[in-house]
Design a protein around this motif. Structure first.
Motif, PDB file in Angstrom:
ATOM      1  N   ALA A  54     -61.900 -54.020 -10.479  1.00  0.00           N
ATOM      2  CA  ALA A  54     -61.960 -55.319  -9.561  1.00  0.00           C
ATOM      3  C   ALA A  54     -61.396 -54.807  -8.314  1.00  0.00           C
ATOM      4  N   SER A  55     -61.003 -53.163  -8.093  1.00  0.00           N
ATOM      5  CA  SER A  55     -60.271 -52.983  -7.126  1.00  0.00           C
ATOM      6  C   SER A  55     -60.490 -52.428  -6.270  1.00  0.00           C
ATOM      7  N   THR A  56     -62.597 -51.856  -6.407  1.00  0.00           N
ATOM      8  CA  THR A  56     -62.701 -51.319  -5.297  1.00  0.00           C
ATOM      9  C   THR A  56     -62.256 -50.080  -4.593  1.00  0.00           C
ATOM     10  N   PRO A  57     -61.500 -49.049  -5.094  1.00  0.00           N
ATOM     11  CA  PRO A  57     -60.769 -48.380  -4.350  1.00  0.00           C
ATOM     12  C   PRO A  57     -61.083 -47.576  -3.522  1.00  0.00           C
ATOM     13  N   LEU A  58     -61.366 -47.180  -2.550  1.00  0.00           N
ATOM     14  CA  LEU A  58     -61.895 -46.802  -1.340  1.00  0.00           C
ATOM     15  C   LEU A  58     -61.124 -44.717  -1.418  1.00  0.00           C
ATOM     16  N   VAL A  59     -62.221 -44.167  -2.228  1.00  0.00           N
ATOM     17  CA  VAL A  59     -61.858 -42.855  -2.710  1.00  0.00           C
ATOM     18  C   VAL A  59     -62.259 -41.783  -0.844  1.00  0.00           C
ATOM     19  N   HIS A  60     -61.535 -41.111  -0.625  1.00  0.00           N
ATOM     20  CA  HIS A  60     -62.112 -40.254   0.486  1.00  0.00           C
ATOM     21  C   HIS A  60     -61.549 -38.810  -0.012  1.00  0.00           C
ATOM     22  N   ASN A  61     -63.244 -38.484   0.357  1.00  0.00           N
ATOM     23  CA  ASN A  61     -63.384 -36.536  -0.232  1.00  0.00           C
ATOM     24  C   ASN A  61     -63.913 -35.715   0.345  1.00  0.00           C
ATOM     25  N   ILE A  62     -63.501 -34.768   0.356  1.00  0.00           N
ATOM     26  CA  ILE A  62     -63.313 -33.667   0.940  1.00  0.00           C
ATOM     27  C   ILE A  62     -64.014 -32.554   0.501  1.00  0.00           C
ATOM     28  N   THR A  63     -64.953 -32.512   0.027  1.00  0.00           N
ATOM     29  CA  THR A  63     -65.891 -32.330  -1.286  1.00  0.00           C
ATOM     30  C   THR A  63     -66.868 -30.522  -0.581  1.00  0.00           C
ATOM     31  N   ASN A  64     -67.564 -30.584  -1.490  1.00  0.00           N
ATOM     32  CA  ASN A  64     -68.408 -29.416  -1.675  1.00  0.00           C
ATOM     33  C   ASN A  64     -69.749 -29.745  -1.237  1.00  0.00           C
ATOM     34  N   TYR A  65     -70.344 -29.437  -0.572  1.00  0.00           N
ATOM     35  CA  TYR A  65     -72.075 -30.003   0.641  1.00  0.00           C
ATOM     36  C   TYR A  65     -72.354 -29.992  -0.787  1.00  0.00           C
ATOM     37  N   VAL A  66     -72.683 -29.468  -2.076  1.00  0.00           N
ATOM     38  CA  VAL A  66     -73.652 -29.604  -3.106  1.00  0.00           C
ATOM     39  C   VAL A  66     -72.979 -31.026  -3.905  1.00  0.00           C
ATOM     40  N   ALA A  67     -72.075 -31.294  -3.529  1.00  0.00           N
ATOM     41  CA  ALA A  67     -71.755 -32.318  -4.474  1.00  0.00           C
ATOM     42  C   ALA A  67     -71.731 -33.400  -4.131  1.00  0.00           C
ATOM     43  N   MET A  68     -71.558 -33.453  -2.701  1.00  0.00           N
ATOM     44  CA  MET A  68     -71.161 -34.794  -1.587  1.00  0.00           C
ATOM     45  C   MET A  68     -72.164 -36.009  -2.454  1.00  0.00           C
ATOM     46  N   GLN A  69     -73.810 -36.074  -2.605  1.00  0.00           N
ATOM     47  CA  GLN A  69     -74.679 -36.822  -3.053  1.00  0.00           C
ATOM     48  C   GLN A  69     -74.061 -37.494  -4.340  1.00  0.00           C
ATOM     49  N   THR A  70     -73.885 -36.612  -4.751  1.00  0.00           N
ATOM     50  CA  THR A  70     -74.273 -37.123  -7.183  1.00  0.00           C
ATOM     51  C   THR A  70     -72.768 -37.596  -6.774  1.00  0.00           C
ATOM     52  N   MET A  71     -71.335 -37.039  -5.630  1.00  0.00           N
ATOM     53  CA  MET A  71     -70.065 -37.673  -6.329  1.00  0.00           C
ATOM     54  C   MET A  71     -70.239 -39.195  -5.499  1.00  0.00           C
ATOM     55  N   ALA A  72     -70.496 -39.455  -4.329  1.00  0.00           N
ATOM     56  CA  ALA A  72     -71.176 -40.231  -4.029  1.00  0.00           C
ATOM     57  C   ALA A  72     -72.025 -41.856  -5.242  1.00  0.00           C
ATOM     58  N   ASN A  73     -73.144 -41.047  -5.786  1.00  0.00           N
ATOM     59  CA  ASN A  73     -73.605 -42.060  -6.337  1.00  0.00           C
ATOM     60  C   ASN A  73     -72.559 -42.410  -7.412  1.00  0.00           C
ATOM     61  N   VAL A  74     -72.100 -41.044  -7.853  1.00  0.00           N
ATOM     62  CA  VAL A  74     -70.321 -41.490  -9.251  1.00  0.00           C
ATOM     63  C   VAL A  74     -69.857 -42.445  -8.937  1.00  0.00           C
ATOM     64  N   LEU A  75     -69.909 -43.097  -7.783  1.00  0.00           N
ATOM     65  CA  LEU A  75     -68.282 -43.408  -7.280  1.00  0.00           C
ATOM     66  C   LEU A  75     -69.088 -44.423  -7.486  1.00  0.00           C
ATOM     67  N   LEU A  76     -69.979 -44.768  -6.399  1.00  0.00           N
ATOM     68  CA  LEU A  76     -70.938 -45.933  -6.682  1.00  0.00           C
ATOM     69  C   LEU A  76     -70.317 -46.565  -7.665  1.00  0.00           C
ATOM     70  N   ALA A  77     -71.471 -45.984  -8.975  1.00  0.00           N
ATOM     71  CA  ALA A  77     -71.651 -46.713  -9.960  1.00  0.00           C
ATOM     72  C   ALA A  77     -70.509 -47.089 -11.047  1.00  0.00           C
ATOM     73  N   ILE A  78     -68.888 -46.095 -10.652  1.00  0.00           N
ATOM     74  CA  ILE A  78     -67.965 -46.910 -11.645  1.00  0.00           C
ATOM     75  C   ILE A  78     -67.387 -48.245 -10.551  1.00  0.00           C
ATOM     76  N   GLY A  79     -67.827 -48.701  -9.819  1.00  0.00           N
ATOM     77  CA  GLY A  79     -67.843 -49.491  -8.448  1.00  0.00           C
ATOM     78  C   GLY A  79     -65.972 -49.557  -7.736  1.00  0.00           C
ATOM     79  N   ALA A  80     -66.090 -47.900  -7.164  1.00  0.00           N
ATOM     80  CA  ALA A  80     -65.617 -47.558  -7.130  1.00  0.00           C
ATOM     81  C   ALA A  80     -66.227 -47.820  -5.000  1.00  0.00           C
ATOM     82  N   SER A  81     -65.464 -46.915  -3.582  1.00  0.00           N
ATOM     83  CA  SER A  81     -65.867 -47.092  -2.482  1.00  0.00           C
ATOM     84  C   SER A  81     -65.486 -45.372  -2.050  1.00  0.00           C
ATOM     85  N   PRO A  82     -66.971 -45.393  -1.627  1.00  0.00           N
ATOM     86  CA  PRO A  82     -66.648 -43.799  -1.600  1.00  0.00           C
ATOM     87  C   PRO A  82     -66.847 -43.286  -0.326  1.00  0.00           C
ATOM     88  N   ALA A  83     -65.787 -42.684   0.799  1.00  0.00           N
ATOM     89  CA  ALA A  83     -65.755 -41.977   2.037  1.00  0.00           C
ATOM     90  C   ALA A  83     -66.110 -40.650   1.671  1.00  0.00           C
TER      91      ALA A  83
END
Lengths: 279, 279, 279
Positions: free
Chosen positions: B13-42
């Motif tokens: 319902a709220s599409t939270p913006l999640v700011h991630n300082i994460t590793n290079y390997v995980a960035m794409q998967t993490m963004a796709n997971v966050l989009l899949a659950i309804g959040a907004s990744p940055a």
């Protein structure tokens, strides 16, 4: 009247080398998208080689999604090198409205005469405000996702086209391309596309490939090439969605659809309309 | 009694913006997971904008998987900014036991009052040893993969919760969440999950989204939110495995399952048990 | 006579930790490939920990796909540490022919006694020219993609093997492995493989895992291990292609095929031939 298949056929025939200085999130997807359409991707960001690669390439794309001082410096050098070599280049001002750092970075790059600037509605509105020296953006995007309508973005796109000399591509549920005089609207696409990260960034690479494809010494005109890239990309999204069960399978089907796109189908299913700018 | 669907519904319902300082390997998967659950990744890591983004966001996550001096500096600034703004943040001490550089980095970050610390058994044991000023970790993880049992990690999780004030989430075949007083065990999940890179890192983002989701001015309590995130994530893994032929197709099905998760099914299939800490 | 399944079984039994300093585009795919084959990937690039990780690992791989000054420095330290520890390491000179920066970087690394150097035809020809102090490469690769035939690359591979002491693996439609005396040709593989980004880079990780796999204190001989890795990888590509609709679904099936590979099938379907070097 634009037949997008003409430019797609150029890409497939000439395998343009597209040099991308893009964000970490998008690199892999962008490379896979460029391979799927028949182009040859090169990702590289070091200042020591940015200019050399930009000259080798048929097109350059620059994306500020994960910016840093060092990378911005290489982006500037690459843009200058592309301009000196007459190589078309595309600017993708990711989340330009979010921070002062991005506003400053995008302002500098937008002044280096990009051939095309591609963003979502919120990004184009924010970039136009930045170029227009407004102290704060009026766009609503809080992050990388768009929250403004295409109607709201149209005036910004027109103004930005005139102030930068670039063709402006605003992408979203409806896409808009504006060179300051003409407008094309593209109504291909699917709601699953923004549910997969980096598909917008990768589209910037596709525009680059369509600008850089050269057959018998001639390139597509940038306005027509940009419109063709958007229609092709959106239609591949529609085709992929027919078999997708969600964003994961959509991303897989999308690459397959880009690679398999039939050129006759593309021209038949592309939904492109034209008009003049209103003001 | 925790109904995980309540927090999932908040995220959607709220599409939270999640700011991630994460590793290079995980960035794409993490963004796709966050989009899949309804959040907004940055994803963003520059010191010049880390604090500004951490304030804009509904949650921050910090992951030391591919650390460097510059990035660690931005991580510290972002954590301070999140604390000042009252934004929840999650620490992911990837492979903290592997090198002195990681032990030092994780020690500093763990002292900046993360809301949640998530790691596998070996990481939580190693981080607790680091915080406890033991000169060498007693955990067995040589790299990023866990080699210790959840029973071995329980005492470390409890001690780490008390020394840092964070909720500790230990993930593996069984997940454990501990706030120093209470323990929840979550028995969802599937053996294919650790066969896909970055699913642990991406889970850290999901915890962030569950902490940051806000509806009518109220947020989920961090302990309950963390437990809900783990049950949801593990159940999506179970569902994905039903159709997967191996780790490649599992990763695709997993994104589809996260997006398609039915809230009633989630509450029915979540396997959560509660008890007090033993000591 | 090489039975590739012997080395694959070693990998699956010993879960070698493979430390990779690789390019941003390839990291995620490389990690997923290494997990699929039963190895444990670690990506890390900081100078502060590069040597420590290289000593912990069973193998090291170094890839210059997205080079920068800082990363090259860490690559050098890691290579030295691997040599001191007796750890095998693999060099992947991505697009070495494209820029002066890459030629210089690859020349330095190739002199640090890599166990194996893996590249496509154009890269091996270009690297040999660089080592041979020719001022310009004679290879045709303008970017990361190969444009030279395997016959053209054979003499370069042989010369490079002798000048560096490394085993040279040239991969493409036909693969060639040369240690300066012997040559093995591997005829597994599928045309969809170069349509997916980073599959070449990830193969470098697989070679690392095959070199590093240790059972009862013994490792595979590097020449035989490299040949086995190429046959296994190519055969997985053939199997994946049977179900793929395009490059997107191929990438998914490929991970599944690597994980599911039956060892008896591998030995039966591997197409390996041997002969001596011609000169």
């Amino acid at each position: 009247m634009i037949n997008p298949s003409v430019t797609l056929a150029r890409v497939r025939a000439s395998t343009p080398l597209v040099h991308n200085i893009t964000n970490y999130v998008a690199m892999q997807t962008m490379a896979n998208v460029l391979l799927a359409i028949g182009a040859s991707p090169a990702m590289a960001h070091a200042r020591e080689e940015a200019a050399e690669l930009a000259r080798l390439a048929s097109a350059l794309t620059i994306n500020i999604g994960t910016p840093s001082i060092d990378w911005l410096s290489a982006m500037g050098e690459a843009a200058h090198a592309a301009n000196r070599a007459g190589t078309p280049w595309v600017l993708d001002p990711v989340a330009v409205g979010a921070t002062a750092f991005r506003r400053q970075a995008a302002r500098r790059l937008a002044r280096l005469r990009p051939t095309v600037i591609r963003g979502n509605t919120s990004e184009i509105i924010a970039l136009n405000a930045v170029i227009d020296d407004q102290s704060r953006t009026t766009g609503g995007g809080k992050g990388v996702d768009a929250t403004d309508s295409i109607e709201h973005a149209e005036a910004a796109a027109q103004q930005l086209a005139r102030s930068t000399g670039a063709i402006i591509a605003v992408t979203g549920p409806r896409d808009l391309v504006c060179d300051g005089e003409r407008i094309a609207m593209i109504d291909n696409g699917h709601p699953l596309m923004p549910r997969v990260t980096a598909l917008g960034c990768a589209l910037t690479g596709v525009i680059g490939a369509f600008l850089g494809a050269e057959v018998m010494g001639t390139q597509a005109a940038p306005f027509e090439g940009t419109v063709a890239a958007l229609a092709y990309y959106g239609l591949a999204g529609q085709q992929a969605a027919q078999q997708a069960q969600g964003p994961g399978s959509f991303a897989v089907q999308f690459l397959d659809a880009l690679a398999a796109m039939d050129e006759t189908t593309l021209d038949r299913e592309a939904r492109i309309s034209h008009r003049s700018c209103k003001h």
